[in-house]
Design a protein around this motif. Structure first.
Motif, mmCIF file in Angstrom:
data_model
loop_
_atom_site.group_PDB
_atom_site.id
_atom_site.type_symbol
_atom_site.label_atom_id
_atom_site.label_comp_id
_atom_site.label_asym_id
_atom_site.label_seq_id
_atom_site.Cartn_x
_atom_site.Cartn_y
_atom_site.Cartn_z
ATOM 1 N N MET A 55 -52.859 -62.111 68.703
ATOM 2 C CA MET A 55 -54.045 -61.342 69.053
ATOM 3 C C MET A 55 -55.070 -61.354 67.928
ATOM 4 O O MET A 55 -56.229 -61.220 68.165
ATOM 5 N N GLU A 56 -54.604 -61.515 66.687
ATOM 6 C CA GLU A 56 -55.513 -61.471 65.539
ATOM 7 C C GLU A 56 -56.647 -62.485 65.669
ATOM 8 O O GLU A 56 -57.800 -62.149 65.480
ATOM 9 N N PHE A 57 -56.306 -63.725 66.012
ATOM 10 C CA PHE A 57 -57.355 -64.742 66.118
ATOM 11 C C PHE A 57 -58.342 -64.379 67.212
ATOM 12 O O PHE A 57 -59.546 -64.449 67.033
ATOM 13 N N GLU A 58 -57.827 -63.974 68.348
ATOM 14 C CA GLU A 58 -58.708 -63.603 69.451
ATOM 15 C C GLU A 58 -59.572 -62.410 69.087
ATOM 16 O O GLU A 58 -60.749 -62.371 69.419
ATOM 17 N N LEU A 59 -58.995 -61.427 68.414
ATOM 18 C CA LEU A 59 -59.740 -60.236 68.035
ATOM 19 C C LEU A 59 -60.866 -60.602 67.075
ATOM 20 O O LEU A 59 -62.002 -60.149 67.242
ATOM 21 N N SER A 60 -60.569 -61.420 66.104
ATOM 22 C CA SER A 60 -61.601 -61.868 65.165
ATOM 23 C C SER A 60 -62.691 -62.645 65.892
ATOM 24 O O SER A 60 -63.879 -62.502 65.582
ATOM 25 N N ALA A 61 -62.292 -63.458 66.862
ATOM 26 C CA ALA A 61 -63.266 -64.240 67.631
ATOM 27 C C ALA A 61 -64.155 -63.331 68.473
ATOM 28 O O ALA A 61 -65.363 -63.561 68.585
ATOM 29 N N ILE A 62 -63.562 -62.290 69.065
ATOM 30 C CA ILE A 62 -64.348 -61.350 69.868
ATOM 31 C C ILE A 62 -65.369 -60.642 68.984
ATOM 32 O O ILE A 62 -66.552 -60.547 69.326
ATOM 33 N N VAL A 63 -64.922 -60.153 67.840
ATOM 34 C CA VAL A 63 -65.826 -59.457 66.917
ATOM 35 C C VAL A 63 -66.916 -60.397 66.420
ATOM 36 O O VAL A 63 -68.090 -60.025 66.341
ATOM 37 N N ALA A 64 -66.550 -61.636 66.126
ATOM 38 C CA ALA A 64 -67.534 -62.616 65.657
ATOM 39 C C ALA A 64 -68.576 -62.917 66.733
ATOM 40 O O ALA A 64 -69.752 -63.146 66.411
ATOM 41 N N ARG A 65 -68.148 -62.926 67.981
ATOM 42 C CA ARG A 65 -69.082 -63.191 69.083
ATOM 43 C C ARG A 65 -70.229 -62.178 69.090
ATOM 44 O O ARG A 65 -71.346 -62.476 69.500
ATOM 45 N N TYR A 66 -69.953 -60.972 68.627
ATOM 46 C CA TYR A 66 -70.971 -59.918 68.582
ATOM 47 C C TYR A 66 -71.551 -59.741 67.179
ATOM 48 O O TYR A 66 -72.179 -58.730 66.878
ATOM 49 N N GLY A 67 -71.337 -60.719 66.319
ATOM 50 C CA GLY A 67 -71.914 -60.705 64.991
ATOM 51 C C GLY A 67 -71.421 -59.571 64.111
ATOM 52 O O GLY A 67 -72.150 -59.108 63.244
ATOM 53 N N GLN A 68 -70.200 -59.113 64.362
ATOM 54 C CA GLN A 68 -69.607 -57.986 63.636
ATOM 55 C C GLN A 68 -70.533 -56.767 63.642
ATOM 56 O O GLN A 68 -70.574 -55.996 62.698
ATOM 57 N N ASP A 69 -71.262 -56.618 64.735
ATOM 58 C CA ASP A 69 -72.220 -55.523 64.899
ATOM 59 C C ASP A 69 -71.499 -54.289 65.425
ATOM 60 O O ASP A 69 -71.072 -54.248 66.575
ATOM 61 N N ARG A 70 -71.373 -53.282 64.594
ATOM 62 C CA ARG A 70 -70.643 -52.065 64.979
ATOM 63 C C ARG A 70 -71.322 -51.319 66.120
ATOM 64 O O ARG A 70 -70.682 -50.548 66.805
ATOM 65 N N THR A 71 -72.599 -51.568 66.352
ATOM 66 C CA THR A 71 -73.282 -50.908 67.477
ATOM 67 C C THR A 71 -72.886 -51.524 68.815
ATOM 68 O O THR A 71 -73.232 -50.990 69.864
ATOM 69 N N VAL B 227 -68.678 -50.830 72.209
ATOM 70 C CA VAL B 227 -68.263 -50.722 73.617
ATOM 71 C C VAL B 227 -68.071 -52.109 74.218
ATOM 72 O O VAL B 227 -67.077 -52.369 74.899
ATOM 73 N N GLN B 228 -68.995 -53.015 73.954
ATOM 74 C CA GLN B 228 -68.878 -54.370 74.492
ATOM 75 C C GLN B 228 -67.652 -55.080 73.911
ATOM 76 O O GLN B 228 -66.941 -55.792 74.621
ATOM 77 N N ILE B 229 -67.402 -54.880 72.628
ATOM 78 C CA ILE B 229 -66.229 -55.481 71.995
ATOM 79 C C ILE B 229 -64.958 -54.945 72.647
ATOM 80 O O ILE B 229 -64.051 -55.712 72.991
ATOM 81 N N LEU B 230 -64.904 -53.635 72.842
ATOM 82 C CA LEU B 230 -63.716 -53.034 73.467
ATOM 83 C C LEU B 230 -63.540 -53.514 74.906
ATOM 84 O O LEU B 230 -62.411 -53.719 75.368
ATOM 85 N N ARG B 231 -64.631 -53.719 75.615
ATOM 86 C CA ARG B 231 -64.523 -54.246 76.984
ATOM 87 C C ARG B 231 -63.909 -55.639 76.977
ATOM 88 O O ARG B 231 -63.078 -55.968 77.819
ATOM 89 N N ASP B 232 -64.303 -56.456 76.016
ATOM 90 C CA ASP B 232 -63.715 -57.797 75.903
ATOM 91 C C ASP B 232 -62.229 -57.719 75.552
ATOM 92 O O ASP B 232 -61.420 -58.495 76.061
ATOM 93 N N VAL B 233 -61.877 -56.786 74.680
ATOM 94 C CA VAL B 233 -60.468 -56.609 74.318
ATOM 95 C C VAL B 233 -59.661 -56.226 75.552
ATOM 96 O O VAL B 233 -58.593 -56.795 75.813
ATOM 97 N N VAL B 234 -60.162 -55.288 76.341
ATOM 98 C CA VAL B 234 -59.462 -54.858 77.555
ATOM 99 C C VAL B 234 -59.374 -56.003 78.559
ATOM 100 O O VAL B 234 -58.350 -56.180 79.217
ATOM 101 N N ALA B 235 -60.418 -56.802 78.648
ATOM 102 C CA ALA B 235 -60.385 -57.956 79.564
ATOM 103 C C ALA B 235 -59.295 -58.947 79.168
ATOM 104 O O ALA B 235 -58.672 -59.563 80.029
ATOM 105 N N ARG B 236 -59.044 -59.093 77.882
ATOM 106 C CA ARG B 236 -58.021 -60.030 77.409
ATOM 107 C C ARG B 236 -56.623 -59.428 77.402
ATOM 108 O O ARG B 236 -55.660 -60.066 77.785
ATOM 109 N N ALA B 237 -56.510 -58.184 76.915
ATOM 110 C CA ALA B 237 -55.181 -57.605 76.692
ATOM 111 C C ALA B 237 -54.786 -56.572 77.737
ATOM 112 O O ALA B 237 -53.619 -56.209 77.819
ATOM 113 N N GLY B 238 -55.743 -56.076 78.501
ATOM 114 C CA GLY B 238 -55.439 -55.061 79.512
ATOM 115 C C GLY B 238 -55.546 -53.637 79.002
ATOM 116 O O GLY B 238 -55.633 -52.700 79.769
#
Length: 93
Positions: free
Chosen positions: A1-17, A20-31
């Motif tokens: 999951m680490e690689f995928e998580l880093s990739a998801i965060v990178a997709r959003y430019g590590q933008d903490r704002t 919600v979008q990052i968490l939605r992607d996490v839920v889409a991948r991991a449930g």
């Protein structure tokens, strides 16, 4: 999951704002959003763990516990009630 998580965060430019979008992607991948994922996201975004946990727990479409394969949601909208939602809800209990 680490690689995928880093990739998801990178997709959003590590933008903490965009948490919600990052968490939605996490839920889409991991449930769901597991405790280790919450901790790692906080580290990757440089925000308190409680902030990630608070957002993940606040929104009903995000889950902090494993869920079943399907989710059935009901609303209390008048249109849904007139369409038979209460009857369907009772039958599912």
């Amino acid at each position: 999951m680490e690689f995928e998580l880093s990739a998801i965060v990178a997709r959003y430019g590590q933008d903490r704002t965009r948490l919600v979008q990052i968490l939605r992607d996490v839920v889409a991948r991991a449930g769901w959003v597991s405790p280790p994922t919450i901790t790692r996201l906080a580290q990757l975004l440089g925000i308190p763990r409680g902030q990630v946990e608070g957002v993940a727990g606040f929104y009903s479409f995000l889950g902090t516990e494993p869920r079943g394969r399907f989710r059935v949601l009901f609303s209390d909208c008048v249109v849904d009630e007139l369409s038979g939602a209460p009857t369907l809800y009772q039958r599912m209990l």
